[in-house]
Scaffold this motif. Structure first.
Motif, PDB file in Angstrom:
ATOM      1  N   ASN A  78     -14.072 -41.692  45.400  1.00 30.18           N
ATOM      2  CA  ASN A  78     -13.983 -40.349  45.997  1.00 30.18           C
ATOM      3  C   ASN A  78     -12.613 -39.731  45.760  1.00 30.18           C
ATOM      4  O   ASN A  78     -12.496 -38.603  45.284  1.00 30.18           O
ATOM      5  CB  ASN A  78     -14.258 -40.414  47.501  1.00 30.18           C
ATOM      6  N   PHE A  79     -11.574 -40.473  46.132  1.00 25.72           N
ATOM      7  CA  PHE A  79     -10.232 -39.930  45.984  1.00 25.72           C
ATOM      8  C   PHE A  79      -9.796 -39.892  44.518  1.00 25.72           C
ATOM      9  O   PHE A  79      -9.067 -39.001  44.098  1.00 25.72           O
ATOM     10  CB  PHE A  79      -9.239 -40.731  46.819  1.00 25.72           C
ATOM     11  N   GLY A  80     -10.249 -40.860  43.751  1.00 24.68           N
ATOM     12  CA  GLY A  80      -9.887 -40.871  42.339  1.00 24.68           C
ATOM     13  C   GLY A  80     -10.447 -39.691  41.585  1.00 24.68           C
ATOM     14  O   GLY A  80      -9.785 -39.112  40.716  1.00 24.68           O
ATOM     15  N   ILE A  81     -11.677 -39.304  41.915  1.00 24.28           N
ATOM     16  CA  ILE A  81     -12.308 -38.184  41.227  1.00 24.28           C
ATOM     17  C   ILE A  81     -11.502 -36.908  41.425  1.00 24.28           C
ATOM     18  O   ILE A  81     -11.338 -36.101  40.523  1.00 24.28           O
ATOM     19  CB  ILE A  81     -13.766 -37.984  41.740  1.00 24.28           C
ATOM     20  N   VAL A  82     -10.963 -36.730  42.633  1.00 22.71           N
ATOM     21  CA  VAL A  82     -10.164 -35.540  42.922  1.00 22.71           C
ATOM     22  C   VAL A  82      -8.979 -35.443  41.969  1.00 22.71           C
ATOM     23  O   VAL A  82      -8.572 -34.355  41.567  1.00 22.71           O
ATOM     24  CB  VAL A  82      -9.671 -35.570  44.388  1.00 22.71           C
ATOM     25  N   TYR A  83      -8.424 -36.601  41.587  1.00 19.17           N
ATOM     26  CA  TYR A  83      -7.244 -36.610  40.729  1.00 19.17           C
ATOM     27  C   TYR A  83      -7.591 -36.903  39.265  1.00 19.17           C
ATOM     28  O   TYR A  83      -6.720 -37.228  38.472  1.00 19.17           O
ATOM     29  CB  TYR A  83      -6.232 -37.643  41.247  1.00 19.17           C
ATOM     30  N   GLY A  84      -8.851 -36.787  38.938  1.00 19.68           N
ATOM     31  CA  GLY A  84      -9.251 -36.960  37.542  1.00 19.68           C
ATOM     32  C   GLY A  84      -9.050 -38.372  37.043  1.00 19.68           C
ATOM     33  O   GLY A  84      -8.635 -38.590  35.899  1.00 19.68           O
ATOM     34  N   ILE A  85      -9.330 -39.364  37.872  1.00 17.52           N
ATOM     35  CA  ILE A  85      -9.086 -40.752  37.495  1.00 17.52           C
ATOM     36  C   ILE A  85      -9.971 -41.161  36.316  1.00 17.52           C
ATOM     37  O   ILE A  85     -11.118 -40.725  36.194  1.00 17.52           O
ATOM     38  CB  ILE A  85      -9.327 -41.688  38.705  1.00 17.52           C
ATOM     39  N   SER A  86      -9.422 -41.986  35.453  1.00 18.23           N
ATOM     40  CA  SER A  86     -10.165 -42.489  34.299  1.00 18.23           C
ATOM     41  C   SER A  86     -10.778 -43.838  34.632  1.00 18.23           C
ATOM     42  O   SER A  86     -10.467 -44.457  35.653  1.00 18.23           O
ATOM     43  CB  SER A  86      -9.222 -42.636  33.103  1.00 18.23           C
ATOM     44  N   ALA A  87     -11.655 -44.307  33.754  1.00 16.99           N
ATOM     45  CA  ALA A  87     -12.241 -45.634  33.942  1.00 16.99           C
ATOM     46  C   ALA A  87     -11.145 -46.693  33.932  1.00 16.99           C
ATOM     47  O   ALA A  87     -11.193 -47.668  34.698  1.00 16.99           O
ATOM     48  CB  ALA A  87     -13.256 -45.917  32.850  1.00 16.99           C
ATOM     49  N   PHE A  88     -10.144 -46.497  33.076  1.00 22.30           N
ATOM     50  CA  PHE A  88      -9.032 -47.432  33.005  1.00 22.30           C
ATOM     51  C   PHE A  88      -8.287 -47.488  34.344  1.00 22.30           C
ATOM     52  O   PHE A  88      -7.992 -48.553  34.879  1.00 22.30           O
ATOM     53  CB  PHE A  88      -8.079 -47.019  31.882  1.00 22.30           C
ATOM     54  N   GLY A  89      -7.978 -46.290  34.919  1.00 23.87           N
ATOM     55  CA  GLY A  89      -7.256 -46.232  36.183  1.00 23.87           C
ATOM     56  C   GLY A  89      -8.059 -46.815  37.328  1.00 23.87           C
ATOM     57  O   GLY A  89      -7.526 -47.528  38.179  1.00 23.87           O
ATOM     58  N   LEU A  90      -9.368 -46.518  37.363  1.00 23.40           N
ATOM     59  CA  LEU A  90     -10.211 -47.052  38.440  1.00 23.40           C
ATOM     60  C   LEU A  90     -10.336 -48.564  38.318  1.00 23.40           C
ATOM     61  O   LEU A  90     -10.361 -49.283  39.323  1.00 23.40           O
ATOM     62  CB  LEU A  90     -11.583 -46.390  38.401  1.00 23.40           C
ATOM     63  N   ALA A  91     -10.418 -49.054  37.081  1.00 27.69           N
ATOM     64  CA  ALA A  91     -10.504 -50.501  36.881  1.00 27.69           C
ATOM     65  C   ALA A  91      -9.264 -51.192  37.429  1.00 27.69           C
ATOM     66  O   ALA A  91      -9.350 -52.232  38.099  1.00 27.69           O
ATOM     67  CB  ALA A  91     -10.666 -50.805  35.384  1.00 27.69           C
ATOM     68  N   ASN A  92      -8.083 -50.607  37.183  1.00 27.33           N
ATOM     69  CA  ASN A  92      -6.851 -51.191  37.713  1.00 27.33           C
ATOM     70  C   ASN A  92      -6.827 -51.142  39.236  1.00 27.33           C
ATOM     71  O   ASN A  92      -6.404 -52.106  39.895  1.00 27.33           O
ATOM     72  CB  ASN A  92      -5.640 -50.421  37.169  1.00 27.33           C
ATOM     73  N   GLN A  93      -7.281 -50.031  39.789  1.00 22.81           N
ATOM     74  CA  GLN A  93      -7.225 -49.863  41.240  1.00 22.81           C
ATOM     75  C   GLN A  93      -8.158 -50.825  41.968  1.00 22.81           C
ATOM     76  O   GLN A  93      -7.826 -51.348  43.024  1.00 22.81           O
ATOM     77  CB  GLN A  93      -7.578 -48.415  41.590  1.00 22.81           C
ATOM     78  N   LEU A  94      -9.354 -51.074  41.384  1.00 23.22           N
ATOM     79  CA  LEU A  94     -10.346 -51.929  42.036  1.00 23.22           C
ATOM     80  C   LEU A  94     -10.336 -53.359  41.507  1.00 23.22           C
ATOM     81  O   LEU A  94     -11.112 -54.196  41.968  1.00 23.22           O
ATOM     82  CB  LEU A  94     -11.749 -51.329  41.849  1.00 23.22           C
ATOM     83  N   SER A  95      -9.485 -53.598  40.502  1.00 23.47           N
ATOM     84  CA  SER A  95      -9.412 -54.937  39.887  1.00 23.47           C
ATOM     85  C   SER A  95     -10.776 -55.362  39.353  1.00 23.47           C
ATOM     86  O   SER A  95     -11.273 -56.463  39.630  1.00 23.47           O
ATOM     87  CB  SER A  95      -8.883 -55.968  40.904  1.00 23.47           C
ATOM     88  N   ILE A  96     -11.390 -54.487  38.588  1.00 25.40           N
ATOM     89  CA  ILE A  96     -12.695 -54.758  37.979  1.00 25.40           C
ATOM     90  C   ILE A  96     -12.598 -54.440  36.498  1.00 25.40           C
ATOM     91  O   ILE A  96     -11.679 -53.756  36.056  1.00 25.40           O
ATOM     92  CB  ILE A  96     -13.816 -53.910  38.630  1.00 25.40           C
ATOM     93  N   PRO A  97     -13.553 -54.949  35.675  1.00 25.05           N
ATOM     94  CA  PRO A  97     -13.540 -54.626  34.253  1.00 25.05           C
ATOM     95  C   PRO A  97     -13.677 -53.116  34.026  1.00 25.05           C
ATOM     96  O   PRO A  97     -14.300 -52.401  34.814  1.00 25.05           O
ATOM     97  CB  PRO A  97     -14.763 -55.381  33.706  1.00 25.05           C
ATOM     98  N   ARG A  98     -13.089 -52.661  32.918  1.00 25.02           N
ATOM     99  CA  ARG A  98     -13.125 -51.231  32.618  1.00 25.02           C
ATOM    100  C   ARG A  98     -14.546 -50.734  32.433  1.00 25.02           C
ATOM    101  O   ARG A  98     -14.889 -49.608  32.807  1.00 25.02           O
ATOM    102  CB  ARG A  98     -12.293 -50.960  31.359  1.00 25.02           C
ATOM    103  N   GLU A  99     -15.416 -51.559  31.848  1.00 26.94           N
ATOM    104  CA  GLU A  99     -16.802 -51.147  31.631  1.00 26.94           C
ATOM    105  C   GLU A  99     -17.506 -50.881  32.964  1.00 26.94           C
ATOM    106  O   GLU A  99     -18.280 -49.938  33.116  1.00 26.94           O
ATOM    107  CB  GLU A  99     -17.562 -52.214  30.835  1.00 26.94           C
TER     108      GLU A  99
END
Length: 999
Positions: free
Chosen positions: A827-848
């Motif tokens: 939710n918050f990432g979308i507001v800031y235009g988060i990429s798959a790479f950034g979300l993967a780092n934030q959630l500690s999950i694979p980029r895919e």
């Protein structure tokens, strides 16, 4: 007029400003003429007239008139010279609309009444009395509290914005007194908007209680010694004369020799052709169609009427009304009610003062775009002669210059001081510029040489502060003279400390910021180069640099004259260029409502400062030092050697050279990159040493930036910390805080929260923190029109749980915590235009997996993808994006050929309308807050800090319970009336002894 007749009296001046502030800016397509207020006025009046002629409504007027203020000067100014003297100038794009609105009134076949020397309220009072004597009824169309004293058995009020009738019970409900006591109540409370003094500290509730106890004002003043509360008793006795003069100011005159007899106000049938001719001339297509249908007129057969347009430069005569004597909601600091209009009982219009004319501007220059271009061309080609600047060294010359400024109606003003901190600065001199090239410097406290650092002699041949300032002060507060400045907040605060409030004023830095945010700097050096082709004298060339720098009072007076007067002269020239651009680009409302009103608000916040606990900061520094030392030992053990952790080169050599960790890249200098992002990525991949380095950096930064540094910012006299707010530092409208920066204290770490505990309330007080809840997500739901999110916010549901349920098909009830956390990050990432790479780092999950989450999010909420695509396309076409209030943020590099640069601009463009709208909302709340607290009888509740979506106040413990609902209401209603959000705003407020506990 006779018994059974019904008179409608419309407060025309109030209608004008309600129309102006209720609608977004509008210009006539054919020539760019500002017509937003005219359009709103015509639509409001048409609805009122249509309803009034509807026999099904029950109240059908037989007589009708629209009443306007004639000018800002009335008989009340003879009673009290300061009456309405604090009124600021109206928005420039509104000034030419006053004459158009009077023409609109006549096109409606309605009497258009005004009278020199009297306010509209006096004429309304007189007509209402005459109607009462004739046995007729009267309805006053207004919500102005000043008119509530007229309400009685045959006189009522009607608020068309809220479709609300105001009779005797409604007056009592709102003010606690019947209409006949409203004059006494207002005499006690005063009115900061109209500069009616009243009795300090007496709010409406207290005033009502006093009048209930003593009956009337005279009895109260005679028996004031009986009041039990010491402070209240002493204040009333000391200010009795102020209450008496206030009563004369607020009491409406009901025996005016009105210009139109009562019987001449008969309501005539609508004249369709006449009204349509006017509406077609104004290009109001929709209203033209409605009027044609209602009156049975064939609009195509009607030619546009001839309309007289009053130029801004000519706007001094009575037809302009100079006349709309009230203050805009943003400038008056009042809260918007639930109905989307200002609902505090006050008249919403400012005393008018048109900007003075410039020589050589013909009628062709009135079109906003043409005027803007002609001003820019003239400024770029004009010569700047530094040798023409003067030094004023005697009182007679200063008096002559001040008289010339009053005659011109405009003056650029600039101060020179001993410090860049306005809370500690002392005035060294000031400059005035009356027209381009006509500028002078007034030295006040220059010293003769560096020897004087030890307290030596004063430089000869200059005026003293005690001689010059009493002459300058009245000019700075003169409502008939516009003061122009560059970064006015500094000068405003400095003068406020000296007992003078600068008003009215314009700020060229803020004008540039509104017009061109994101396209370059807004300092005077950048603006002079951009618009005037002129290089300013650098400050370091005047005071020196490094070890040779001196205080400005040691600068030679001749050199100081050249430097300071150039600044004032340039500010005036830039004002001539930038002001028309705001009108031409439909940005005047952003400047007038979001920027300028905040200058005095922020200055007062900076002056108040906030208390910090020095001993607590010292203890925290010790704790952080111990933790940092322990982390250093762990880092050395993991690295296998000791090294300088703060050295990027040594750290890079260890991580990527000796240890061979993946992902290493080198900078242009050939060193390994060890940015926070690089280290976070390595920590996410499970490498322990980078994680320890990140933790160590956070601790040492917290220690150096806050616990070690904050004590050095404690003011020697106030014993408080006074931050400074930069108004033009971001492209989105967000404020930034510096010296010290109080907006970046971490709140998600225990250590950051401990730093906040050091910000404390004074004994007997509490800190109140009021924070918007998920405001950017709410704005996203509004602008992207997401039904699921809007419904969740409307119902008060857990937005992150709702999102998780939509995305992952998990029931809200009993939802696992980690599932909700993932939805929250998205939710918050979308507001800031988060990429798959950034979300993967934030959630500690694979980029895919992160990419799949984002894809699923857009599938469940397609409106968000539509919003993003629409916003990027708009920005590519125009070069800018807009907030919901019309603020523009420019991103010219969105068309860049470099994919990385272009992508960054696209992400920023997507976020800016959301973050910028949130920033605008809290700005609107801040502009209204002080007035709302005063109106609620809480003048001692002080707004101290703004931290993005949060406001921090200090209040006496006994005022907290009453203050929090006012604060919450103002913040939650801040978007109104300009924008009716489709989702509710929610504010959480708490009070405690320190900032952390209140948050």
């Amino acid at each position: 007029m006779k018994k059974g007749d019904h008179l409608f009296l419309v407060d025309g001046s109030g209608y004008i400003f309600r129309a102006y502030h209720a609608l977004p800016p509008l210009t006539r397509k054919s020539d760019g003429l500002p017509v937003g207020a005219v359009s709103g006025f015509c639509n409001m009046l048409w609805k009122l007239m249509k309803d009034a002629r509807n026999t099904d409504v029950g109240v059908v007027p037989t007589h009708f008139a629209v009443i306007f203020d004639y000018s800002s000067k009335t008989f009340r100014n003879e009673l009290y010279a300061e009456y309405k003297a604090n009124r600021s100038a109206p928005p420039e794009d509104l000034i030419p609309q006053f004459g158009l609105i009077r023409q609109a009134t006549r096109a409606f076949e309605l009497p258009c009444i005004e009278m020199e020397g009297f306010e509209a309220d006096d004429l309304i009072a007189t007509y209402a009395k005459l109607a009462c004597e004739a046995g007729a009824d009267t309805t006053i169309v207004s919500s102005d509290k000043d008119l509530m004293q007229l309400v009685g058995p045959t006189v009522s009020m009607y608020d068309p914005m809220k479709d609300r009738q105001i009779n005797i019970p409604e007056v009592i409900e709102k003010w606690g007194v019947p209409p006949e006591k409203m004059v006494d109540l207002q005499a006690l409370t005063g009115d900061s908007v109209d500069n009616v003094p009243g009795i300090p500290g007496i709010g409406p509730k207290t005033a009502a209680q006093l009048l209930e106890m003593f009956g009337d004002l005279d009895t109260l003043l005679e028996r004031a010694s009986e009041i039990k509360q010491d402070k209240r008793r002493e204040t009333i006795i000391a200010n009795a004369d102020k209450a008496r003069i206030s009563r004369e100011l607020v009491r409406l005159k009901n025996d005016v020799a009105v210009p139109e007899p009562l019987d001449d106000l008969v309501l005539h049938p609508a004249n369709g052709p006449k009204l349509i001719g006017y509406l077609k001339a104004m290009e109001f297509t929709s209203l033209t169609r409605r009027v044609a249908e209602a009156t049975g007129t064939e609009a195509s057969e009607i030619e546009p009427a001839t309309i007289t347009v009053q130029r801004v430069e000519d706007a001094h005569g009575p037809d302009v009304g100079a006349g709309a004597d009230s203050t805009s909601p943003s400038r008056g600091g009042r809260a918007a009610g639930a109905g989307g209009v200002v609902d505090d009982g006050s008249d919403p219009t400012p005393a008018l003062r048109a900007d003075p004319p410039l020589k050589g501007e013909g009628k062709a220059g009135f079109t906003p775009s043409a005027l803007a271009q002609s001003r820019a061309d003239a400024a770029a080609s004009s010569k700047i002669d530094r040798s023409a600047y003067a030094t004023i060294r005697d009182l007679a010359t200063l008096q002559a210059w001040l008289a010339e400024a009053r005659e011109a109606g405009i003056v650029a003003f600039r101060t020179e001081t001993t410090s860049l901190d306005p809370m500690q600065a002392e005035l060294v001199g000031f400059s005035l510029a009356i027209r381009p090239g006509r500028a002078a410097y007034v030295p006040l406290s220059h010293r003769s040489s560096a020897v004087d650092l030890l307290g030596g002699g004063r430089a000869p041949d200059q005026l003293s502060f005690d001689e010059a300032f009493p002459l300058l002060a009245p000019l700075l507060s003169d409502p008939s003279v516009l003061k122009v400045g560059q970064s006015t907040k500094y000068d405003w605060l400095l003068m406020h400390r000296l007992g003078v409030d600068i008003a009215p004023f314009d700020d060229t830095m803020l004008m540039s910021y509104v017009a061109d945010a994101g396209t370059g700097g807004h300092g005077i050096d950048a603006l002079a180069e951009r618009w005037l082709g002129h290089a300013v004298i650098p400050f370091k060339d005047v005071v020196g640099s490094g070890k040779s720098v001196v205080s400005f009072d040691l600068v030679d007076i001749e050199r100081a004259t050249t430097y300071s007067t150039e600044g004032a002269d340039l500010a005036l020239r830039l004002w001539q260029v930038l002001k028309p651009r705001l009108v031409a680009n439909s940005l005047m409302s952003v400047y007038e409502r979001l920027e300028k009103p905040l200058v005095p608000v922020l200055a007062r916040m900076e002056e108040r400062g906030v208390s910090v606990d020095r001993q607590m900061l010292s203890r925290l520094s010790g704790e952080l030092a111990q933790r940092a030392a322990a982390l250093e030992d762990e880092v050395y053990q993991l690295a296998g050697e000791k090294f300088t952790i703060g050295s990027p080169k040594q750290l890079g050599d260890i991580l990527f050279g000796r240890m061979g960790l993946p992902g290493g890249t080198k900078t242009k200098s050939g060193q390994w990159s060890t940015t926070a992002q690089v280290l976070e990525e390595l920590a996410t991949e499970g490498y322990e040493l980078p994680r320890k380095i990140v933790d160590w950096r956070q601790l040492t930064k917290l220690k150096s930036t806050y616990t070690d540094a904050l004590p050095g910012y404690i003011h020697p006299e106030t014993k408080r910390v006074h931050t400074s707010y930069a108004m033009a530092a971001t492209s989105t409208g967000r404020l930034s805080s510096n010296e010290p920066n109080l907006q970046n204290i971490p709140i998600r770490t225990a250590e950051g929260r401990k730093v906040r505990t050091a910000f404390i309330a004074q004994p007997g007080n509490k800190l109140i923190s009021a924070d918007y809840s998920q405001i950017e997500l709410r704005i996203l739901a509004h602008v992207a029109d997401i039904p699921q999110l809007k419904a969740a916010f409307a119902n008060g549901d857990d937005i992150h749980a709702i999102t998780a349920s939509e995305m992952f098909g998990v029931p809200v009830e009993g939802m696992p915590r980690e599932v909700r956390s993932r939805a929250k990050a998205i939710n918050f990432g979308i507001v800031y235009g988060i990429s798959a790479f950034g979300l993967a780092n934030q959630l500690s999950i694979p980029r895919e997996e992160a990419g799949a989450y984002i894809k699923r999010y857009f599938e469940r909420f397609p409106g968000i993808r539509d919003y993003m695509d629409r916003t990027k396309a708009f920005c590519r076409d125009t070069g800018y994006v807009e907030t919901i209030f019309g603020r523009r943020a420019h991103y010219p590099e969105i068309r860049a050929s470099n994919p990385s640069i272009r992508a960054n601009s696209e992400r920023a463009a997507i976020n800016a309308p959301i973050q910028g709208s949130a920033a605008d909302i809290i700005r609107r709340a801040m502009a209204r807050m002080e007035g709302a607290l005063v109106e609620a009888g809480l003048p001692d509740v002080r707004m101290l800090l703004q931290v993005h979506d949060e406001l921090v106040f200090e209040a006496a413990a006994e005022d907290v319970e009453a203050a929090m609902p006012v604060i919450v209401r103002v913040m939650e209603d801040a978007a109104m009336p300009a924008v009716a959000l489709s989702v509710p705003l929610k504010v959480d407020a708490r009070a405690a002894d320190n900032w952390d506990e209140a948050h």
